[in-house]
Design a protein around this motif. Structure first.
Motif, PDB file in Angstrom:
ATOM      1  N   GLY A 328       0.811  -1.209   0.000  1.00 41.05           N
ATOM      2  CA  GLY A 328       0.000   0.000   0.000  1.00 41.05           C
ATOM      3  C   GLY A 328       0.845   1.259   0.000  1.00 41.05           C
ATOM      4  O   GLY A 328       0.674   2.146  -0.845  1.00 41.05           O
ATOM      5  N   GLY A 329       1.776   1.346   0.941  1.00 40.91           N
ATOM      6  CA  GLY A 329       2.621   2.534   1.035  1.00 40.91           C
ATOM      7  C   GLY A 329       3.534   2.688  -0.159  1.00 40.91           C
ATOM      8  O   GLY A 329       3.726   3.795  -0.681  1.00 40.91           O
ATOM      9  N   ILE A 330       4.115   1.571  -0.608  1.00 39.10           N
ATOM     10  CA  ILE A 330       5.033   1.629  -1.745  1.00 39.10           C
ATOM     11  C   ILE A 330       4.293   2.038  -3.010  1.00 39.10           C
ATOM     12  O   ILE A 330       4.781   2.833  -3.808  1.00 39.10           O
ATOM     13  CB  ILE A 330       5.734   0.275  -1.941  1.00 39.10           C
ATOM     14  CG1 ILE A 330       6.621  -0.055  -0.736  1.00 39.10           C
ATOM     15  CG2 ILE A 330       6.573   0.288  -3.204  1.00 39.10           C
ATOM     16  CD1 ILE A 330       7.252  -1.423  -0.807  1.00 39.10           C
ATOM     17  N   THR A 331       3.082   1.498  -3.199  1.00 39.04           N
ATOM     18  CA  THR A 331       2.299   1.822  -4.392  1.00 39.04           C
ATOM     19  C   THR A 331       2.026   3.311  -4.474  1.00 39.04           C
ATOM     20  O   THR A 331       2.124   3.926  -5.540  1.00 39.04           O
ATOM     21  CB  THR A 331       0.969   1.046  -4.383  1.00 39.04           C
ATOM     22  OG1 THR A 331       1.246  -0.356  -4.351  1.00 39.04           O
ATOM     23  CG2 THR A 331       0.144   1.375  -5.615  1.00 39.04           C
ATOM     24  N   GLU A 332       1.685   3.919  -3.339  1.00 37.11           N
ATOM     25  CA  GLU A 332       1.407   5.358  -3.329  1.00 37.11           C
ATOM     26  C   GLU A 332       2.637   6.165  -3.718  1.00 37.11           C
ATOM     27  O   GLU A 332       2.556   7.119  -4.491  1.00 37.11           O
ATOM     28  CB  GLU A 332       0.930   5.775  -1.935  1.00 37.11           C
ATOM     29  CG  GLU A 332       0.554   7.253  -1.853  1.00 37.11           C
ATOM     30  CD  GLU A 332       0.026   7.628  -0.478  1.00 37.11           C
ATOM     31  OE1 GLU A 332      -0.218   8.828  -0.254  1.00 37.11           O
ATOM     32  OE2 GLU A 332      -0.122   6.724   0.373  1.00 37.11           O
ATOM     33  N   ILE A 333       3.793   5.758  -3.212  1.00 38.46           N
ATOM     34  CA  ILE A 333       5.035   6.488  -3.510  1.00 38.46           C
ATOM     35  C   ILE A 333       5.375   6.384  -4.989  1.00 38.46           C
ATOM     36  O   ILE A 333       5.634   7.389  -5.652  1.00 38.46           O
ATOM     37  CB  ILE A 333       6.201   5.949  -2.653  1.00 38.46           C
ATOM     38  CG1 ILE A 333       5.956   6.273  -1.173  1.00 38.46           C
ATOM     39  CG2 ILE A 333       7.531   6.550  -3.110  1.00 38.46           C
ATOM     40  CD1 ILE A 333       6.971   5.646  -0.248  1.00 38.46           C
ATOM     41  N   VAL A 334       5.392   5.158  -5.515  1.00 32.43           N
ATOM     42  CA  VAL A 334       5.819   4.991  -6.911  1.00 32.43           C
ATOM     43  C   VAL A 334       4.760   5.494  -7.884  1.00 32.43           C
ATOM     44  O   VAL A 334       5.079   5.837  -9.025  1.00 32.43           O
ATOM     45  CB  VAL A 334       6.182   3.521  -7.220  1.00 32.43           C
ATOM     46  CG1 VAL A 334       7.336   3.063  -6.370  1.00 32.43           C
ATOM     47  CG2 VAL A 334       4.987   2.607  -7.054  1.00 32.43           C
ATOM     48  N   THR A 335       3.494   5.546  -7.460  1.00 29.42           N
ATOM     49  CA  THR A 335       2.459   6.106  -8.329  1.00 29.42           C
ATOM     50  C   THR A 335       2.659   7.606  -8.484  1.00 29.42           C
ATOM     51  O   THR A 335       2.544   8.159  -9.578  1.00 29.42           O
ATOM     52  CB  THR A 335       1.057   5.810  -7.772  1.00 29.42           C
ATOM     53  OG1 THR A 335       0.869   4.394  -7.699  1.00 29.42           O
ATOM     54  CG2 THR A 335      -0.019   6.405  -8.673  1.00 29.42           C
ATOM     55  N   ASN A 336       2.950   8.277  -7.365  1.00 29.94           N
ATOM     56  CA  ASN A 336       3.173   9.726  -7.403  1.00 29.94           C
ATOM     57  C   ASN A 336       4.550  10.083  -7.955  1.00 29.94           C
ATOM     58  O   ASN A 336       4.715  11.135  -8.574  1.00 29.94           O
ATOM     59  CB  ASN A 336       3.006  10.302  -5.989  1.00 29.94           C
ATOM     60  CG  ASN A 336       1.588  10.143  -5.465  1.00 29.94           C
ATOM     61  OD1 ASN A 336       0.636  10.150  -6.241  1.00 29.94           O
ATOM     62  ND2 ASN A 336       1.442  10.004  -4.157  1.00 29.94           N
ATOM     63  N   HIS A 337       5.524   9.223  -7.717  1.00 33.92           N
ATOM     64  CA  HIS A 337       6.895   9.496  -8.160  1.00 33.92           C
ATOM     65  C   HIS A 337       7.487   8.219  -8.767  1.00 33.92           C
ATOM     66  O   HIS A 337       8.273   7.522  -8.115  1.00 33.92           O
ATOM     67  CB  HIS A 337       7.755   9.965  -6.989  1.00 33.92           C
ATOM     68  CG  HIS A 337       7.163  11.109  -6.219  1.00 33.92           C
ATOM     69  ND1 HIS A 337       7.159  12.407  -6.703  1.00 33.92           N
ATOM     70  CD2 HIS A 337       6.544  11.146  -5.010  1.00 33.92           C
ATOM     71  CE1 HIS A 337       6.573  13.199  -5.823  1.00 33.92           C
ATOM     72  NE2 HIS A 337       6.195  12.472  -4.781  1.00 33.92           N
ATOM     73  N   PRO A 338       7.131   7.890 -10.002  1.00 39.64           N
ATOM     74  CA  PRO A 338       7.581   6.617 -10.600  1.00 39.64           C
ATOM     75  C   PRO A 338       9.102   6.462 -10.650  1.00 39.64           C
ATOM     76  O   PRO A 338       9.609   5.341 -10.606  1.00 39.64           O
ATOM     77  CB  PRO A 338       6.985   6.679 -12.020  1.00 39.64           C
ATOM     78  CG  PRO A 338       5.832   7.617 -11.915  1.00 39.64           C
ATOM     79  CD  PRO A 338       6.241   8.630 -10.902  1.00 39.64           C
ATOM     80  N   TRP A 339       9.821   7.589 -10.741  1.00 38.41           N
ATOM     81  CA  TRP A 339      11.280   7.514 -10.833  1.00 38.41           C
ATOM     82  C   TRP A 339      11.892   6.885  -9.592  1.00 38.41           C
ATOM     83  O   TRP A 339      13.035   6.401  -9.633  1.00 38.41           O
ATOM     84  CB  TRP A 339      11.861   8.902 -11.055  1.00 38.41           C
ATOM     85  CG  TRP A 339      11.546   9.873  -9.943  1.00 38.41           C
ATOM     86  CD1 TRP A 339      10.485  10.722  -9.884  1.00 38.41           C
ATOM     87  CD2 TRP A 339      12.286  10.073  -8.730  1.00 38.41           C
ATOM     88  NE1 TRP A 339      10.500  11.444  -8.712  1.00 38.41           N
ATOM     89  CE2 TRP A 339      11.603  11.062  -7.983  1.00 38.41           C
ATOM     90  CE3 TRP A 339      13.447   9.516  -8.211  1.00 38.41           C
ATOM     91  CZ2 TRP A 339      12.056  11.511  -6.747  1.00 38.41           C
ATOM     92  CZ3 TRP A 339      13.895   9.959  -6.969  1.00 38.41           C
ATOM     93  CH2 TRP A 339      13.206  10.943  -6.252  1.00 38.41           C
ATOM     94  N   THR A 340      11.163   6.881  -8.471  1.00 39.78           N
ATOM     95  CA  THR A 340      11.726   6.321  -7.243  1.00 39.78           C
ATOM     96  C   THR A 340      11.986   4.824  -7.365  1.00 39.78           C
ATOM     97  O   THR A 340      12.828   4.283  -6.648  1.00 39.78           O
ATOM     98  CB  THR A 340      10.791   6.575  -6.050  1.00 39.78           C
ATOM     99  OG1 THR A 340       9.482   6.044  -6.340  1.00 39.78           O
ATOM    100  CG2 THR A 340      10.670   8.059  -5.763  1.00 39.78           C
ATOM    101  N   PHE A 341      11.280   4.146  -8.277  1.00 40.85           N
ATOM    102  CA  PHE A 341      11.534   2.721  -8.454  1.00 40.85           C
ATOM    103  C   PHE A 341      12.902   2.495  -9.100  1.00 40.85           C
ATOM    104  O   PHE A 341      13.588   1.526  -8.793  1.00 40.85           O
ATOM    105  CB  PHE A 341      10.431   2.071  -9.292  1.00 40.85           C
ATOM    106  CG  PHE A 341      10.460   0.568  -9.238  1.00 40.85           C
ATOM    107  CD1 PHE A 341      10.023  -0.096  -8.106  1.00 40.85           C
ATOM    108  CD2 PHE A 341      10.951  -0.181 -10.292  1.00 40.85           C
ATOM    109  CE1 PHE A 341      10.058  -1.482  -8.030  1.00 40.85           C
ATOM    110  CE2 PHE A 341      10.999  -1.563 -10.229  1.00 40.85           C
ATOM    111  CZ  PHE A 341      10.553  -2.217  -9.093  1.00 40.85           C
TER     112      PHE A 341
END
Length: 442
Positions: A328-341
């Motif tokens: 849940g938390g990871i999905t929110e981060i990478v959805t808003n900031h895909p470059w973080t992956f």
């Protein structure tokens, strides 16, 4: 508890990296046993597909080396470098990139690196400029190679998700992306550092009789060696193998046994092709099979397979166990900031020292998070982050090959010769790759 288990994973990877190679694989086995029997994590399946691809490709490349084909390629590269010595800072990285593109492994860099240094030094060029970039370029070529384990694994996992995705589709993104990174890095390197006459370490070595003799008298070359005609034949057969793989990948009908059947996966095709063409090289060139395990390519490749065996299995076991809690938390981060992956892939690769292992660990995570296939393919070069800590064999070997002392690991460890070239090449490859992927893949 999941955070504690994650730090345990990092600890095992760190301890294993101190032993390197085979040690990293078997120390990861200790971590896997603790995960299963103490932390009660269900073990996932070992990375059989990736290992078999590595073994098949390395075996074929090792037969090529035993037949003299690798030395033949090396002589062609040396003639190119010595014909345009002032361009060695551009041509050196392109040569190592091309060798990795063709062989699917960056371990062939050891053969060409002394020649790059020799060409630079004899023409008054600071050897660090082409040598550090050439070492980085040799690893950048992995995600552009049609037979590398990283590329084939991506293809095998994403074929069902993206209609009409082929090996060529991936290479149309990764090849120009990584080439752009290599060229930009090389252009930067043309003026990096002071010239030799102003370099304090080089001047100090010239005052030492032993170093001066080594610098002035050592000549690295392969041009004086006469190779058998079988060497050229081996290279031609190997090139035919690469062409055959690309053609079969582009035409799914060639991989379909019966009408209505699903085409055979490219991972299986590459394994078969590499074994078959390795056998052809062996028979046609009459190479002694006993010579195959003695080469650099075979030894380095088998070590890499064992390392990935332990690393990927242990890491995959943790991520499959922990992902439902973190998703849940990871999905929110990478959805808003895909470059973080891409940043996450980079960090993982710093620890595991393998692009194939990084892709094997992180691609399933990216797919489960719903990241767009175009993005995942574009950021594949971010699986190369192990230049950050200068403990990779090719980097260490490059430092040792440079008798001038300009290619170095700095006093503060992280201020080494490979840092800036890597930090230029990898982000450039990802950015250029993403722009192309939006068109090619959508």
């Amino acid at each position: 508890m999941l955070y504690i288990q994650f730090f345990f994973l990092l600890l095992i990877l760190y301890v294993g990296s101190r032993y390197g190679g085979v040690g990293l694989g078997v120390v990861s086995g200790i971590g896997l046993c603790i995960q299963v029997f103490i932390f009660k994590m269900p073990p996932t399946s070992p990375p059989i597909t990736v290992m078999l691809i590595i073994i098949a490709v390395v075996t074929c490349a090792a037969i090529l080396e035993a037949a003299g084909g690798l030395k033949y390629m090396l002589q062609i590269a040396e003639r190119l470098l010595r014909s345009k010595p002032k361009m060695v800072t551009i041509l050196g990285p392109l040569v190592t990139y091309t060798m990795t593109f063709m062989l699917g492994t960056g371990h062939a860099v050891y053969t060409i690196m002394p020649i790059i240094g020799d060409v630079a030094l004899k023409n008054g060029i600071r050897p660090e400029r082409p040598m550090a970039s050439a070492s980085v370029a040799s690893q950048m070529g992995i995600t552009a190679s049609p037979i590398s384990a990283a590329v084939v694994y991506y293809l095998s996992q994403m074929t069902d998700l993206v209609p009409n995705l082929t090996l060529l589709s991936i290479l149309m993104v990764t090849v120009p992306g990584t080439l752009a990174g290599v060229l930009l890095m090389s252009l930067y390197s043309m003026r990096r550092g002071v010239d030799l006459e102003k370099d304090p370490e080089y001047q100090r070595r010239l005052q030492d009789p032993l170093w001066k003799k080594r610098i002035e008298e050592t000549t690295a070359t392969t041009l004086g060696e006469t190779l058998p005609t079988s060497a050229r034949t081996a290279v031609l057969i190997f090139l035919l193998a690469l062409a055959s793989i690309v053609v079969v990948a582009m035409v799914p009908e060639l991989r379909t046994l019966n009408v209505g059947d699903k085409p055979i996966g490219m991972a299986v095709i590459i394994q078969m092709m590499m074994l078959a063409f390795g056998g052809l090289i062996l028979i046609v060139t009459k190479t002694k099979a006993s010579l195959i395990p003695e080469g650099v390519v075979f030894k380095s490749g088998m070590v890499a397979a064992i390392a990935i065996f332990g690393i990927a299995w242990m890491s995959d076991t943790y991520f499959k166990f922990a992902l439902p809690s973190f998703q849940g938390g990871i999905t929110e981060i990478v959805t808003n900031h895909p470059w973080t992956f891409a940043f996450a892939m980079f960090i993982v690769s710093v620890v595991v020292n393998s692009q194939a292992a990084t892709c094997r660990m992180m691609l399933p995570v990216g797919l489960s998070l719903g990241l767009p296939p175009a993005l995942l393919i574009a950021i594949m070069p971010s699986s190369y982050g192990y230049f950050f800590i200068p403990n990779y064999p090719s980097d260490i070997a490059t430092v040792n090959f440079d008798s001038s002392g300009t290619t170095k690991i700095g006093k503060w460890y992280f201020n080494h010769s490979f840092m800036v070239p890597g930090l230029i090449a990898v982000p450039t490859a990802c950015i250029v790759g993403y722009l192309i992927a939006m068109v090619v893949i959508g």
